[in-house]
Design a protein around this motif. Structure first.
Motif, PDB file in Angstrom:
ATOM      1  N   ILE A  37     -18.131 -30.162  27.110  1.00 43.99           N
ATOM      2  CA  ILE A  37     -17.266 -29.056  27.543  1.00 43.99           C
ATOM      3  C   ILE A  37     -17.343 -27.911  26.536  1.00 43.99           C
ATOM      4  O   ILE A  37     -17.414 -26.739  26.917  1.00 43.99           O
ATOM      5  CB  ILE A  37     -15.815 -29.551  27.733  1.00 43.99           C
ATOM      6  N   GLU A  38     -17.378 -28.250  25.257  1.00 47.77           N
ATOM      7  CA  GLU A  38     -17.490 -27.211  24.218  1.00 47.77           C
ATOM      8  C   GLU A  38     -18.805 -26.458  24.351  1.00 47.77           C
ATOM      9  O   GLU A  38     -18.849 -25.231  24.219  1.00 47.77           O
ATOM     10  CB  GLU A  38     -17.374 -27.853  22.829  1.00 47.77           C
ATOM     11  N   ARG A  39     -19.898 -27.157  24.644  1.00 46.89           N
ATOM     12  CA  ARG A  39     -21.203 -26.504  24.798  1.00 46.89           C
ATOM     13  C   ARG A  39     -21.208 -25.579  26.012  1.00 46.89           C
ATOM     14  O   ARG A  39     -21.771 -24.487  25.969  1.00 46.89           O
ATOM     15  CB  ARG A  39     -22.324 -27.533  24.934  1.00 46.89           C
ATOM     16  N   TYR A  40     -20.597 -26.025  27.118  1.00 50.62           N
ATOM     17  CA  TYR A  40     -20.501 -25.146  28.284  1.00 50.62           C
ATOM     18  C   TYR A  40     -19.671 -23.915  27.954  1.00 50.62           C
ATOM     19  O   TYR A  40     -20.025 -22.802  28.347  1.00 50.62           O
ATOM     20  CB  TYR A  40     -19.891 -25.891  29.491  1.00 50.62           C
ATOM     21  N   TRP A  41     -18.574 -24.100  27.239  1.00 48.65           N
ATOM     22  CA  TRP A  41     -17.738 -22.975  26.844  1.00 48.65           C
ATOM     23  C   TRP A  41     -18.546 -21.997  25.986  1.00 48.65           C
ATOM     24  O   TRP A  41     -18.465 -20.783  26.160  1.00 48.65           O
ATOM     25  CB  TRP A  41     -16.505 -23.470  26.093  1.00 48.65           C
ATOM     26  N   TYR A  42     -19.347 -22.535  25.045  1.00 47.34           N
ATOM     27  CA  TYR A  42     -20.170 -21.683  24.196  1.00 47.34           C
ATOM     28  C   TYR A  42     -21.162 -20.889  25.046  1.00 47.34           C
ATOM     29  O   TYR A  42     -21.338 -19.683  24.848  1.00 47.34           O
ATOM     30  CB  TYR A  42     -20.913 -22.528  23.155  1.00 47.34           C
ATOM     31  N   LEU A  43     -21.818 -21.548  25.994  1.00 46.70           N
ATOM     32  CA  LEU A  43     -22.804 -20.880  26.832  1.00 46.70           C
ATOM     33  C   LEU A  43     -22.190 -19.797  27.707  1.00 46.70           C
ATOM     34  O   LEU A  43     -22.812 -18.762  27.945  1.00 46.70           O
ATOM     35  CB  LEU A  43     -23.517 -21.900  27.719  1.00 46.70           C
ATOM     36  N   LEU A  84     -27.423 -22.541  19.852  1.00 51.52           N
ATOM     37  CA  LEU A  84     -27.446 -23.098  21.205  1.00 51.52           C
ATOM     38  C   LEU A  84     -27.633 -24.620  21.177  1.00 51.52           C
ATOM     39  O   LEU A  84     -27.039 -25.335  21.980  1.00 51.52           O
ATOM     40  CB  LEU A  84     -28.581 -22.466  22.023  1.00 51.52           C
ATOM     41  N   ASP A  85     -28.468 -25.091  20.266  1.00 45.43           N
ATOM     42  CA  ASP A  85     -28.777 -26.531  20.192  1.00 45.43           C
ATOM     43  C   ASP A  85     -27.733 -27.334  19.422  1.00 45.43           C
ATOM     44  O   ASP A  85     -27.838 -28.561  19.359  1.00 45.43           O
ATOM     45  CB  ASP A  85     -30.143 -26.740  19.542  1.00 45.43           C
ATOM     46  N   ALA A  86     -26.762 -26.663  18.834  1.00 45.63           N
ATOM     47  CA  ALA A  86     -25.754 -27.360  18.029  1.00 45.63           C
ATOM     48  C   ALA A  86     -25.063 -28.432  18.865  1.00 45.63           C
ATOM     49  O   ALA A  86     -24.691 -28.189  20.018  1.00 45.63           O
ATOM     50  CB  ALA A  86     -24.727 -26.364  17.485  1.00 45.63           C
ATOM     51  N   ARG A  87     -24.915 -29.578  18.318  1.00 41.41           N
ATOM     52  CA  ARG A  87     -24.220 -30.734  18.907  1.00 41.41           C
ATOM     53  C   ARG A  87     -24.928 -31.368  20.096  1.00 41.41           C
ATOM     54  O   ARG A  87     -24.438 -32.329  20.659  1.00 41.41           O
ATOM     55  CB  ARG A  87     -22.770 -30.389  19.242  1.00 41.41           C
ATOM     56  N   MET A  88     -26.084 -30.859  20.500  1.00 41.91           N
ATOM     57  CA  MET A  88     -26.812 -31.484  21.612  1.00 41.91           C
ATOM     58  C   MET A  88     -27.359 -32.849  21.195  1.00 41.91           C
ATOM     59  O   MET A  88     -27.374 -33.781  22.000  1.00 41.91           O
ATOM     60  CB  MET A  88     -27.949 -30.573  22.095  1.00 41.91           C
ATOM     61  N   LEU A  89     -27.790 -32.977  19.952  1.00 43.98           N
ATOM     62  CA  LEU A  89     -28.281 -34.275  19.471  1.00 43.98           C
ATOM     63  C   LEU A  89     -27.156 -35.308  19.447  1.00 43.98           C
ATOM     64  O   LEU A  89     -27.362 -36.465  19.816  1.00 43.98           O
ATOM     65  CB  LEU A  89     -28.900 -34.123  18.076  1.00 43.98           C
ATOM     66  N   GLU A 157     -28.792 -29.056  28.943  1.00 44.60           N
ATOM     67  CA  GLU A 157     -30.024 -28.745  28.224  1.00 44.60           C
ATOM     68  C   GLU A 157     -30.864 -27.724  28.978  1.00 44.60           C
ATOM     69  O   GLU A 157     -31.501 -26.862  28.359  1.00 44.60           O
ATOM     70  CB  GLU A 157     -30.818 -30.027  27.975  1.00 44.60           C
ATOM     71  N   ALA A 158     -30.873 -27.801  30.302  1.00 42.59           N
ATOM     72  CA  ALA A 158     -31.610 -26.806  31.094  1.00 42.59           C
ATOM     73  C   ALA A 158     -30.979 -25.421  30.929  1.00 42.59           C
ATOM     74  O   ALA A 158     -31.699 -24.415  30.800  1.00 42.59           O
ATOM     75  CB  ALA A 158     -31.624 -27.216  32.564  1.00 42.59           C
ATOM     76  N   LYS A 159     -29.656 -25.354  30.909  1.00 47.73           N
ATOM     77  CA  LYS A 159     -28.975 -24.070  30.722  1.00 47.73           C
ATOM     78  C   LYS A 159     -29.245 -23.502  29.317  1.00 47.73           C
ATOM     79  O   LYS A 159     -29.403 -22.296  29.154  1.00 47.73           O
ATOM     80  CB  LYS A 159     -27.485 -24.216  30.963  1.00 47.73           C
ATOM     81  N   VAL A 160     -29.283 -24.378  28.318  1.00 44.86           N
ATOM     82  CA  VAL A 160     -29.594 -23.945  26.955  1.00 44.86           C
ATOM     83  C   VAL A 160     -31.004 -23.367  26.901  1.00 44.86           C
ATOM     84  O   VAL A 160     -31.248 -22.319  26.300  1.00 44.86           O
ATOM     85  CB  VAL A 160     -29.413 -25.119  25.954  1.00 44.86           C
TER      86      VAL A 160
END
Length: 174
Positions: A37-43, A84-89, A157-160
């Motif tokens: 959810i945080e990554r979507y918010w960032y995007l 953008l890649d932060a926290r994806m791993l 990941e596709a959106k990133v």
């Protein structure tokens, strides 16, 4: 209110049937979803501003053709890409851990079955069934948790990737 009480009792019964390992599955699932959810918010809300600032800085430069200008452009793209890649791993790791945590529940459930067989013998099917359900429920919960995260994280990941490519395309490479 009665609905919430019924829901709470259902969850409590499910955890009692599956064992304490389900708390770890739930914790991993909660953390995974919070990070997604945080990554979507960032995007959606933060990255467009970052992209706009980088494009404005690039357009404000007098020199956009020299080797130094291209290195600056590459550095800005790299910094944005890292953000953008932060926290994806971590998200991918949590997805991989969920089934493994479920398998831990399987092992503890089977230990319970063997312990019952050693102390009570094989004649008490009711006690053995409790251990077998304690062995299968965490595995199922871990798999469901991983599957729920796998679909969303692949979309994320596709959106990133699209956001990164959009930034690169927005900075003309003369």
């Amino acid at each position: 209110m009665n609905y919430l009480i019924g829901l709470f009792e259902s969850v409590r019964d499910f955890i009692a049937t599956g064992g304490d390992v389900l708390y770890f599955v739930a914790a991993a699932l909660f953390l995974m979803w919070m990070l997604m959810i945080e990554r979507y918010w960032y995007l959606i809300s933060v990255f467009p501003k970052v992209k706009k600032d980088i494009i404005a800085k690039w357009d404000a430069r007098e020199d956009t053709t020299s080797w130094y200008a291209h290195r600056i452009r590459d550095a800005w793209i790299s910094q944005a890409s890292d953000a953008l890649d932060a926290r994806m791993l971590i998200i991918r790791t949590l997805i991989a851990m969920c089934p493994l945590i479920g398998l831990l529940g399987t092992v503890t459930g089977m230990i319970s079955v063997f312990e019952t067989m050693a102390t009570q013998g094989t004649s008490n099917a009711r006690l053995m069934a409790g251990g077998i359900s304690m062995a299968t429920i965490p595995t199922m919960a871990g798999m469901v948790a991983a599957l729920s995260g796998l679909f969303i994280s692949s979309r994320l990941e596709a959106k990133v990737k699209l956001a990164r490519e959009g930034l690169v395309d927005s900075l003309p490479h003369h």
